[in-house]
Motif scaffolding. Sequence first.
Motif, mmCIF file in Angstrom:
data_model
loop_
_atom_site.group_PDB
_atom_site.id
_atom_site.type_symbol
_atom_site.label_atom_id
_atom_site.label_comp_id
_atom_site.label_asym_id
_atom_site.label_seq_id
_atom_site.Cartn_x
_atom_site.Cartn_y
_atom_site.Cartn_z
ATOM 1 N N LYS A 98 5.764 9.099 -5.173
ATOM 2 C CA LYS A 98 4.973 8.049 -4.556
ATOM 3 C C LYS A 98 4.802 6.891 -5.528
ATOM 4 C CE LYS A 98 1.188 9.063 -2.326
ATOM 5 N NZ LYS A 98 -0.103 9.725 -2.147
ATOM 6 N N GLY A 99 4.174 5.847 -5.033
ATOM 7 C CA GLY A 99 3.802 4.765 -5.930
ATOM 8 C C GLY A 99 4.782 3.620 -5.904
ATOM 9 N N SER A 100 4.314 2.502 -6.446
ATOM 10 C CA SER A 100 5.107 1.294 -6.354
ATOM 11 C C SER A 100 5.785 0.962 -7.670
ATOM 12 C CB SER A 100 4.211 0.127 -5.954
ATOM 13 O OG SER A 100 3.198 -0.026 -6.915
ATOM 14 N N TYR A 101 5.549 1.766 -8.670
ATOM 15 C CA TYR A 101 6.132 1.438 -9.965
ATOM 16 C C TYR A 101 7.318 2.342 -10.225
ATOM 17 C CZ TYR A 101 6.565 0.342 -14.879
ATOM 18 O OH TYR A 101 7.042 -0.049 -16.088
ATOM 19 N N ASP A 130 0.531 1.633 -2.481
ATOM 20 C CA ASP A 130 0.782 2.888 -3.175
ATOM 21 C C ASP A 130 1.409 3.927 -2.243
ATOM 22 O OD1 ASP A 130 0.536 4.134 -5.760
ATOM 23 O OD2 ASP A 130 -0.772 5.566 -4.752
ATOM 24 N N ASN A 131 1.000 3.946 -0.999
ATOM 25 C CA ASN A 131 1.538 4.929 -0.063
ATOM 26 C C ASN A 131 2.782 4.464 0.668
ATOM 27 O OD1 ASN A 131 -0.145 7.192 -0.228
ATOM 28 N ND2 ASN A 131 -1.779 6.036 0.764
ATOM 29 N N GLU A 183 0.648 -4.883 0.867
ATOM 30 C CA GLU A 183 -0.711 -5.291 0.541
ATOM 31 C C GLU A 183 -1.391 -4.227 -0.304
ATOM 32 O OE1 GLU A 183 -2.935 -7.989 3.425
ATOM 33 O OE2 GLU A 183 -1.777 -6.681 4.716
ATOM 34 N N LYS A 184 -2.429 -4.658 -1.020
ATOM 35 C CA LYS A 184 -2.983 -3.779 -2.051
ATOM 36 C C LYS A 184 -3.468 -2.441 -1.495
ATOM 37 C CE LYS A 184 -7.725 -4.952 -2.692
ATOM 38 N NZ LYS A 184 -8.760 -5.800 -3.161
ATOM 39 N N GLU A 185 -3.960 -2.402 -0.265
ATOM 40 C CA GLU A 185 -4.461 -1.143 0.283
ATOM 41 C C GLU A 185 -3.325 -0.184 0.639
ATOM 42 O OE1 GLU A 185 -5.496 -4.057 1.326
ATOM 43 O OE2 GLU A 185 -7.651 -4.120 0.969
ATOM 44 N N TYR A 186 -2.149 -0.737 0.944
ATOM 45 C CA TYR A 186 -1.082 0.106 1.456
ATOM 46 C C TYR A 186 -0.027 0.428 0.408
ATOM 47 C CZ TYR A 186 -2.860 -1.399 5.995
ATOM 48 O OH TYR A 186 -3.649 -1.665 7.064
#
Lengths: 287, 411
Positions: free
Chosen positions: A44-47, A249-250, A244-247
Amino acid sequence: MKEKSYKRSKQISNIIVHAVLAVLAFVWVFPVLWVVMTSFWAEKGSYVSTFFPKSFTLDNYIKLFTDTTLLNFPKMFLNTLIIAVFSCLLSTFLLLSVSYCLSRMKFKMRKPYMNMAMVLGLFPGFMSMIAVYFILKAVGLTEGNLIRVALVFCYSGGAAIGFQVAKGFFDTTPYAIDEAAMLDGCTRWQIFTKITLPLSKPIVIYTVLTSFISPWVDFIFAKVICRANADQYTVAIGLWRMLEKEYIDNWYTCFAAGAVLISIPIALLFLKMQKYYVNGTGGAVKG
Amino acid sequence: MKQRLKRLTALLLTALSLLSAAGCSSAGASGEQSIRLMVWSASEDQSKDSGEWLQTCCENFAALHPEWDITFVYGVADEATAANTVSQDPSASADVFLYANDNLTVLTDAKALAKLGGKYADEVASFTSDALLESVTLDGYLYGVPFTTNTWYMYYDKRVFSEEDVKSLDAMLEKGVVSFPFVNSWYLPAFYFGNGCTLFGDGTQEELGADFGGENAAQVTDYLIDLIKNPNFVVDDGGSGMAGLRDGSIKAMFSGSWDSASIREILGDNMGVAALPTYTLNGETKQMYSYAGSKAVGVNSQSENMVAAVELAVYLGSAEAQRLHYDLRNVIPSNTELMDDPDIAADPVVIAQNDTFDRTSKLQPFVPQMTNCWTPVENMGRGIRNSSVTHANAVEQTTAMNDAMNSDGIS
């Protein structure tokens, strides 16, 4: 001796050319590959710290189509497809008709129209978006399913402005062919559909492609016109929301999966129509 | 052709009017007034997976008010973007919507927000803290019903840091790796606020401008240049903090309630949450301060059913609705009555967020000039990261940042 050095210099220049091409190919292909890779990430995650995923999964694609309560991707995909197909048909028709008229008919407003279109074409379309929104609202097209109609109008309404390339192409078809058809009793419409269009396949294909892609990838108009109507969202808005910041990561890996998916219809269109596309610049009548 | 067009238009219009008639057909059989309320909130509030908070609340509200026969129309606009969407065209926007208070002036400039007064204002004031009320008050008028605070604080791994450690950034840096969004201008000012820098006086005095220059600001810049060289201090950029927490290379990060679910999933019971720590500047202890704001329920000033809309807004901010919001979506409640609730009072994220809001935060100014303050600070962070800001030029770079913050746009 001389021949040898010629061969040698040829070889060297080939190596250099290929090295440069390889670097450029890498630069161009890398982002695409990266998105494709990311779409298979199991973590998971954006990094993303490595290029290759530590483990592969198809879950991102599955999630896109099954987890629809928050961001309904299948619905967005369908919305976009409907809008793109209809605007493609409408704007192709408009554009080709206008080009044909400007190429074949001599009327008083011809020159002024072409100049005006040229000047208008210099302004980016989104300059008018607020005005367009209020006009559509006044007509009552900004609520419910009518939003799709509104978007189709937005994308195809300005099609006639971009007549230049197609008109140029039609100009290369000798007028004598039209005259011959007229002598045989053809109407203008018949000449257009039975003679000019079949002779102009490349430009028809080109028009279809460009007028499909622009609504398919457009963000600005969709955002302005859809506003809070989540059931009318197009793919571009959906993908933007995933970051967007809330979404993020998932949904980051799903975003990549969505990006891969939206490129599929375009890729298919290109592959299918490529053979016409390539000989596009050849001119209309051969032999 | 013209005739046909006319006929088509007539047909369309008839269809439209039929449709809209169907929308409000159930006109008062028992003398009740039938009204239509459009409500906007984030999609999580309306999704089945997270319990349909909005729909549930609206239905409860309808049950409480039998005098109205309400048809609800739901739309999706999260708190951050609602202001822009509403101000684009207030007349075609929701009657009731949720918005983040940093967009307050966007809405008031568009004359899109109704002022709450009289008994409604009193009711809101009865369950809201003064600081929170202030966050949605402009020129003495109340512009919404706050339902949660919006700020950032610190998450940490309890196995690495003790409760004593997390009070001081320096103590933490000795024990483990701390990640901070250094190049994000919502976070970086924390250090500058700590050393007495201010924005627009108390946040509302636009004429005072930004005070991020001078001796005290330059000291902070100097401190930051050293801080970023600390091997235990890592810049959180593009989600690297969360990724580090996941693979264990990072032990503490700064974020807000939106990341709490993900972090709880990673750290489990070892998740610690705390208000911002202090840092040591030239031997003195300075407190870090985050920006704080609120999210509030707003009422469209062009609503046709103003009374019902205001009542609904007050209901959506009430203890009952906040409690449900917390249960379904972990939205941190702000209602003062709910703070006595044992479940809520024991939640570490609630404690940390409220502690941050009360103690280690500055109300984020919403004067229009504030828009000029973001980019210069971000550039400062980037400059320090890529070493273009050094001890040698710290003073002039800090002055340049302050000048840019006080200038109107491009200079």
